[in-house]
Scaffold this active site. Sequence first.
Site, PDB file in Angstrom:
ATOM      1  N   ALA A 119       0.857  -1.184   0.000  1.00 34.57           N
ATOM      2  CA  ALA A 119       0.000   0.000   0.000  1.00 34.57           C
ATOM      3  C   ALA A 119       0.895   1.237   0.000  1.00 34.57           C
ATOM      4  CB  ALA A 119      -0.901  -0.004   1.233  1.00 34.57           C
ATOM      5  N   LYS A 120       0.334   2.383  -0.232  1.00 35.55           N
ATOM      6  CA  LYS A 120       1.115   3.632  -0.154  1.00 35.55           C
ATOM      7  C   LYS A 120       0.134   4.791  -0.063  1.00 35.55           C
ATOM      8  CE  LYS A 120       5.478   4.990  -0.332  1.00 35.55           C
ATOM      9  NZ  LYS A 120       6.700   4.279   0.077  1.00 35.55           N
TER      10      LYS A 120
END
Length: 425
Positions: free
Chosen positions: A114-115
Site C-alpha cells: 500500500a502507499k
Amino acid sequence: MTTSIDRSATQAPVNVWNMAQRQLDEVARLIGLSDSIHEFLREPKRVLEVSVPVRMDSGDLRLFRGYRVQHNMSRGPGKGGIRFHPDVTLDEVKALAMWMTWKCALVNIPFGGAKGGVICDPKNMSPSELENLTRRFTTEISIIIGPEKDIPAPDVYTTPQIMAWIMDTFSMQHGYSIPGVVTGKPIAIGGSLGRDKATARGCLFVVDEAMRVIDRPIEGARVAIQGFGNAGLHAAELMTERGYRVVAVSDSRGGVANAKGLDVKGLIAYKEETGAVAGFGGGESLNNKDVLEYDCDVLVPAALEKVITKDNAPKIKAKIVAEAANGPTLPEADDILFDRGILVLPDILANAGGVTVSYFEWVQNLQENFWEEDEITPRLKMKMTRAFREAHEKATRYKIDMRKGAYAVAVSRVAEATKLRGLYP
Ligand code: NAD
C-alpha cells in the site's frame, strides 16, 4: 480462466505507474504467470482519493488532495509509507503501492502493498499546519487503515512526529491507544529500536553481499549518495562506520564531493545546522545530477524516482547501484546498466530494511513486548541477506538482472498466495 490484457498503457510515455506495470509484465513473461493472475496483479485492489481541508495559521482554509492506495493484500494487511510532496500524483502512489507488494514478498514478511501521499509542500508549512493536515488526512483514510488492515509508515518528508500524530488521531477516534496502526513512530510511544536507520542498514547489508559477489574489498570502496534524508544520511553514516569511503553526496539544494572522502560526521552536523549539504567546507561543490556520474564504486540513489535514464546510464561509473530510493532507474536505463556489467540492487531489495523493521515494530506492538536492538539487527541482516541470495540465485540461473531476479521471487510468492486463497465470493 484466460483473459487478454490490454497493455496499451505501457506504450505511453514513461510515467512511474507505466514503469511499474512494465516491470511486472516482463517478469510475468519470464515466470510464465497466467494471464488471469497477471491481470489481477497489474491493477491496485483499492484506491482512495480524499480532500483534506486544513485550517492554516493565517486563519484561511486550504484544501489539499491526498491518496491511499492498496495494491494487493493476498499475503497480509497493506503496508507502505505516506509521502508529503508537491509532486505527488495518483500514478506515483499506485506505483509505490505495487512496489511495496513485491518488497514485502521478497523479504517474506506477511504484508501486502500500500502507499499514501498528500500533494503539499511541507517545507513551506508550519508545524501546526502540518499537524492539522496529518490529523485530517488520517481521519479521511481511517476507514481503510488499521493494524489488521493497512499500516502506514514514513516516506519522503514524513517523520516520526508525523507518525505520532497519525497514531494519536486514530487512537482518539477509537477511544484507546492503537500503536500498531502505524510504524516509524518515536520509541516513547511504541516505535522500534533500530527503525530510524533500518532502511540504510538494510541497504548496507545487501551492498556488502554485492561486494562479495563481485569480489571487491569493502575497506576504502568509494560511495556516492544522492539524497541526504532518512535513507541517504544514515547510509552515509553506516557505510563510513563499515569502512566504505563516502566521496559525494547531494540533496535537493545541491551537492558536495571529495575524492579522498568526505568527513561524514562533519557533514551531518552541517546539514543539521543549515538544512543543506551544499556549501560544506570539506569538499568541492557538485550539482545534484553530477553526483550520479561521480567516480565511485557504489552509487546510492536515495532521493526520488526516475533519476537514472538512458542518457546518464552510459556515464555511470559505479560497479554497484544500490537503490535506496524507490524507482530511481528507468527500464531503458536498467538494460544499459546490465549490458555494462553494473550490478543494480533493485529498490524492492535495497530499501527493504525499512519495511522489515516496520514489520518488527508492528509485531512488538501487537505483542506489547519490546525487543533490544541487538535482537533486531541480526534479524534484519538475516532477512536482507536471504532476500539478496534468493534474488541473485534467480538472476544468475536465468542470466537476468537482479531486478528481474528479485521480481521473479516476489511475484511468484504473491501469485501463489493469490491462487491459494481463490476468488471470493
Ligand atoms: P527524506 O524526506 O528523509 O529525505 C529525502 C531526501 O531527498 C532529502 O535529503 C531531500 O533533500 C532529497 N531530495 C528531495 N528532492 C531531491 C532532488 N530533486 N534531488 C536530490 N535530492 C532530493 O526521505 P527518505 O525517507 O530518505 O526517502 C528517500 C527515498 O527513499 C524515497 O524514494 C523513499 O521512497 C525511499 N525509501 C525510504 C524509506 C524510509 O524508511 N524512510 C524506506 C524505503 C524507501
